[in-house]
Design an enzyme around this catalytic site. Structure first.
Site, PDB file in Angstrom:
ATOM      1  N   GLY A  62      -6.580  -6.295   4.431  1.00 44.13           N
ATOM      2  CA  GLY A  62      -6.130  -7.692   4.545  1.00 44.13           C
ATOM      3  C   GLY A  62      -7.011  -8.641   3.770  1.00 44.13           C
ATOM      4  O   GLY A  62      -7.132  -8.541   2.548  1.00 44.13           O
TER       5      GLY A  62
ATOM      6  N   GLY B 171       4.179  -8.504  19.627  1.00 46.77           N
ATOM      7  CA  GLY B 171       4.421  -8.519  18.183  1.00 46.77           C
ATOM      8  C   GLY B 171       3.271  -7.911  17.379  1.00 46.77           C
ATOM      9  O   GLY B 171       3.247  -8.009  16.162  1.00 46.77           O
TER      10      GLY B 171
ATOM     11  N   VAL C 284      -5.201  -3.382   1.161  1.00 45.71           N
ATOM     12  CA  VAL C 284      -6.177  -2.675   1.997  1.00 45.71           C
ATOM     13  C   VAL C 284      -7.109  -3.704   2.635  1.00 45.71           C
ATOM     14  O   VAL C 284      -7.675  -4.545   1.936  1.00 45.71           O
ATOM     15  CB  VAL C 284      -7.021  -1.677   1.181  1.00 45.71           C
ATOM     16  CG1 VAL C 284      -7.953  -0.876   2.084  1.00 45.71           C
ATOM     17  CG2 VAL C 284      -6.145  -0.747   0.362  1.00 45.71           C
TER      18      VAL C 284
ATOM     19  N   ILE D 290     -10.216  -8.912   3.713  1.00 43.69           N
ATOM     20  CA  ILE D 290     -11.535  -8.399   3.312  1.00 43.69           C
ATOM     21  C   ILE D 290     -11.510  -8.023   1.828  1.00 43.69           C
ATOM     22  O   ILE D 290     -10.629  -7.290   1.404  1.00 43.69           O
ATOM     23  CB  ILE D 290     -11.893  -7.139   4.128  1.00 43.69           C
ATOM     24  CG1 ILE D 290     -11.825  -7.430   5.634  1.00 43.69           C
ATOM     25  CG2 ILE D 290     -13.263  -6.600   3.734  1.00 43.69           C
ATOM     26  CD1 ILE D 290     -11.895  -6.169   6.493  1.00 43.69           C
TER      27      ILE D 290
ATOM     28  N   GLU E  75       4.976  -2.552  15.809  1.00 42.97           N
ATOM     29  CA  GLU E  75       6.388  -2.507  15.429  1.00 42.97           C
ATOM     30  C   GLU E  75       7.187  -1.739  16.491  1.00 42.97           C
ATOM     31  O   GLU E  75       6.629  -0.975  17.268  1.00 42.97           O
ATOM     32  CB  GLU E  75       6.549  -1.753  14.095  1.00 42.97           C
ATOM     33  CG  GLU E  75       5.587  -2.165  13.010  1.00 42.97           C
ATOM     34  CD  GLU E  75       6.222  -3.097  11.992  1.00 42.97           C
ATOM     35  OE1 GLU E  75       7.450  -3.261  12.027  1.00 42.97           O
ATOM     36  OE2 GLU E  75       5.466  -3.660  11.181  1.00 42.97           O
TER      37      GLU E  75
ATOM     38  N   GLU F  33      -5.466  -6.494  -3.854  1.00 40.30           N
ATOM     39  CA  GLU F  33      -6.510  -6.749  -2.849  1.00 40.30           C
ATOM     40  C   GLU F  33      -5.939  -6.806  -1.436  1.00 40.30           C
ATOM     41  O   GLU F  33      -6.569  -6.342  -0.488  1.00 40.30           O
ATOM     42  CB  GLU F  33      -7.237  -8.056  -3.187  1.00 40.30           C
ATOM     43  CG  GLU F  33      -8.428  -8.393  -2.320  1.00 40.30           C
ATOM     44  CD  GLU F  33      -9.550  -7.358  -2.421  1.00 40.30           C
ATOM     45  OE1 GLU F  33      -9.616  -6.507  -1.519  1.00 40.30           O
ATOM     46  OE2 GLU F  33     -10.345  -7.397  -3.373  1.00 40.30           O
TER      47      GLU F  33
ATOM     48  N   LYS G 210       0.825  -1.229   0.000  1.00 37.80           N
ATOM     49  CA  LYS G 210       0.000   0.000   0.000  1.00 37.80           C
ATOM     50  C   LYS G 210       0.850   1.266   0.000  1.00 37.80           C
ATOM     51  O   LYS G 210       0.506   2.256  -0.633  1.00 37.80           O
ATOM     52  CB  LYS G 210      -0.949   0.057   1.187  1.00 37.80           C
ATOM     53  CG  LYS G 210      -0.291  -0.220   2.528  1.00 37.80           C
ATOM     54  CD  LYS G 210      -0.880  -1.475   3.105  1.00 37.80           C
ATOM     55  CE  LYS G 210      -0.014  -2.096   4.150  1.00 37.80           C
ATOM     56  NZ  LYS G 210      -0.273  -3.525   4.299  1.00 37.80           N
TER      57      LYS G 210
ATOM     58  N   ASP H   8      -0.228   4.566   7.861  1.00 35.79           N
ATOM     59  CA  ASP H   8      -0.686   3.365   7.161  1.00 35.79           C
ATOM     60  C   ASP H   8      -2.152   3.520   6.733  1.00 35.79           C
ATOM     61  O   ASP H   8      -2.520   3.199   5.601  1.00 35.79           O
ATOM     62  CB  ASP H   8      -0.524   2.156   8.107  1.00 35.79           C
ATOM     63  CG  ASP H   8      -1.094   0.891   7.524  1.00 35.79           C
ATOM     64  OD1 ASP H   8      -0.504   0.357   6.567  1.00 35.79           O
ATOM     65  OD2 ASP H   8      -2.143   0.428   8.019  1.00 35.79           O
TER      66      ASP H   8
ATOM     67  N   LYS I  76      -3.944   3.579   2.855  1.00 38.94           N
ATOM     68  CA  LYS I  76      -5.116   2.780   2.460  1.00 38.94           C
ATOM     69  C   LYS I  76      -6.263   3.673   2.017  1.00 38.94           C
ATOM     70  O   LYS I  76      -6.954   3.373   1.043  1.00 38.94           O
ATOM     71  CB  LYS I  76      -5.511   1.863   3.620  1.00 38.94           C
ATOM     72  CG  LYS I  76      -4.453   0.780   3.868  1.00 38.94           C
ATOM     73  CD  LYS I  76      -4.623   0.121   5.222  1.00 38.94           C
ATOM     74  CE  LYS I  76      -3.575  -0.976   5.431  1.00 38.94           C
ATOM     75  NZ  LYS I  76      -3.607  -1.480   6.826  1.00 38.94           N
TER      76      LYS I  76
END
Lengths: 437, 437
Positions: free
Chosen positions: A134, A187, A132, A136, A190, A129, A105, A201, A205
């Site tokens: 994941g 985890g 954005v 979905i 980050e 796909e 992205k 992020d 998207k």
């Protein structure tokens, strides 16, 4: 029937999921597609470390050209991430007339215009796909499922990490810093969480969603963006008292020729589906002029959910290849020659509901002075909460407003924050609440 | 570029929406598709009555052959509904090598096998996004978005009318009969509501979902089906007390070679997204082996939402036509030659949680006798509610169970209902609750 040959660049977490899924579900993939998908080569800078899914050594290479220059490879799956060398890999693949699947992205939001034009020129598919939402199918839904609609609005929880943090702040009543540290240890965040928690992020998207929904070029830096690092436990609690959960929403909304686009923490009423999206999940609430509300929900990240989206693109392209066609659906949802620059509404002009938390000294006349300034700026108060009484000390005064204009709000807060009875900077959180006028 | 010519058979509610949408959104449809959609002919038995969308008289005809035999028409949109003459129209269209778009779930669930085989033989597309979930792109999501997955389960609210009734029974605390009458007066329910409230419509949709998810032929009559007409206000209230809403769920779930498929009123925990789908809305909760949970929500019916789905199919087919291809995605999601008969799990073998409401005389030992029979059948009780004390009269005893087998439950209830201390038939409602063992 001919087989489809794939090359994978980037054998990290998602890449491993792709290899695993191609192997585990080879039987149903073939029953659905009608031929075999053959993973011919995997390229990574590190081909020594063991992965969850072991592969034969001859499949591995450190040289991307082993994929990019192999005439037998039909589809290049780019899962390197970042700007370079990913940009070079995708450009080379398109120039060599290969189709591309990517989850990148950041790259598409930044260099997408060049890449989409190149893909159109070469008449090769570039599918994203997985970039954005994941797993979905949000790209497919906007581009194909809702193709008949003028998209009135898209509201989305597009970043799982910040949604995880906000959810934990709500359920465990902990501060941002505490929850972030926990998320890093688990985890889920980050070491440098800026991209996730500062809305970068989500902005990547949203830029892609805007392009697909409206067929426009979107200058990333023009998207209004606020992260969640300024959200305090106190505001989470006041939100709850007022019937809201705080979510990092990415918002796109059409107003005739102008398009409103912003990413910021937003109070969403309990009853709204978006308010009930918890943890790592992502969700999108789309309103089309014909479809009315459509809501999609699922894992926004993770090895196998993201691999599911990557393979859905691979199959889509494979179906084109088997029929001898390409560029059947334009990558940006609109025909390339119709793509224009987006006309963003200046953030000062947006109208929405607001939550303010003032730190005011508990003296007679405080409420009247704050309310007076708001009234002068045409900001109509919906609710007020004033609690605690500590003579001479600052106490929180919380207000929500009816629909007001951002520039009036900013002007009012500037004046209020200069009052001697107000301490520190007033907290402002926007509210999406269609029940309020 | 060539135009795409459409013929519409059936100028009712949805047909009117299709005409309106083609007109209102012609500009963006062309920008997305790259050419014009031309509605060449509209056929209906009644072409005199005024519609919301007026059309030029020369567009109208009462003769379906005006569409079916016009060599210029590429796509036939069938919105007549019912079995005949819709079946003949679709067969003739395919035989004349036209593509078909239909919203006719009853027809496809009943005669789909023949129609899909005919379409495959003629290599023409038969698309039916509007037939399940109205505006929700559920067909595209199962067939394309989640193509890489083994579908573990699909749970859906697939009938808006019954969901409207159950929602009103919950919010307004009214009886089924009262709410049904209101719904009929408001036009939300048909004069003969059997198809909706007895789960027939949901069964048609579940049959299509099963076909797409598993690539199997589904004999409609073999699907286990119960409607909502037996749901009492008392059960809605007990459900609420136990933390559940009652929904008419259609359930598909894979167990190795066997597939569980059933439609019945189901208690769903408050926290589950499906429990929060209210009014006329439809929703689908799909679990894929890679994707994990995906949830889709939207209007399951209505003029414009359904038209949105119809036009999405029209655009999909048009893209194939413009590229000179067809049958790019197999209609049943799997290649035709791989389609087998479904292997349904006998309903007696399903395992789930149960809610029972016994009408028991308030005498000593009643609970012990009921519990004893349940224990003999290996049915483990999760909760018990016993209320009201009217000596010698029947009082409700409510129990929920841990996971039990349907045949054990049926055997136990048969014995319990024969007890002299139990009056009338015990009410049984199944529960979906993954929090319970």
């Amino acid at each position: 029937m001919r087989h489809i040959h794939l090359g994978l660049i980037g054998f990290g977490n998602i890449g491993t999921g792709v290899v695993k899924l191609l192997r585990d579900n080879a039987d149903i993939l073939e029953k659905r597609l009608g031929t075999k998908l053959v993973l011919k080569k995997i390229v990574d800078i590190d081909i020594e470390s063991p992965r969850l899914t072991a592969v034969e050594p001859q499949l591995l290479s450190t040289d991307a050209d082993a994929i990019l220059n192999d005439p037998e490879i039909d589809i290049v799956i780019e899962l390197v991430g970042g700007y370079q060398p990913a940009l070079k890999f995708i450009s080379d693949a398109l120039n060599n007339r290969k189709h591309v699947v990517t989850a990148n992205k950041a790259l598409l939001a930044t260099y997408g215009n060049d890449l989409f034009q190149l893909a159109a020129k070469k008449q090769r598919n570039i599918c994203f796909e997985a970039s954005v939402g994941g797993t979905i199918p949000i790209i497919k839904t906007i581009r194909e499922g809702l193709v008949a609609n003028r998209i009135r609005s898209v509201l989305g929880i597009m970043n799982g990490t910040s949604n995880y943090i906000l959810t934990k702040m709500t359920t465990d009543r902990e501060d941002f810093e505490t929850v972030l540290k926990e998320a890093q240890e688990l985890g889920f965040a980050e070491a440098d969480p800026t991209f996730d928690v500062e809305g970068v992020d989500a902005a990547h998207k949203l830029a892609l969603v805007l392009t697909l929904a409206y067929g426009r070029r979107v200058p990333l830096d023009d998207l209004y963006r606020e992260g969640i690092s300024g959200i305090s436990q106190q505001d989470v609690e006041f939100a709850g008292e007022l019937g809201y959960h705080i979510k990092l929403l990415a918002i796109a909304r059409q107003h005739d020729e102008l398009i409103e686009a912003r990413i910021h923490p937003t109070m969403v009423p309990f009853h709204h589906l978006l308010a009930n999206v918890n943890g790592n999940y992502n969700a999108f609430h789309i309103i089309g002029d014909a479809s009315d509300s459509v809501f999609l929900y699922g894992q926004g990240a993770g090895m196998m959910p993201t691999a599911s989206a990557v393979i859905s693109d691979v199959i889509d392209i494979s179906r084109d290849i088997l029929k001898g066609v390409s560029w059947r659906v334009p990558a940006r949802s609109f025909q390339e020659e119709t793509i224009e620059d987006i006309n963003l509404m200046p953030v000062e002009n947006i109208m929405t509901h607001y939550y303010f938390r003032f730190s005011a000294l508990d003296r007679p006349g405080v409420l009247s002075r704050i309310a007076g300034i708001l009234a002068e700026e045409n900001i109509s108060i919906a609710t007020v909460i004033q609690k605690g009484r500590k003579k001479g000390q600052a106490v929180p005064i919380v207000m929500t407003t009816h629909k007001s204009t951002e520039q009036n709000v900013r002007r009012a807060l500037e004046q209020i924050d200069r009052l001697d009875i107000v301490q520190g900077q007033t907290v402002l959180i926007r509210i999406e609440d269609d029940r309020l006028p």
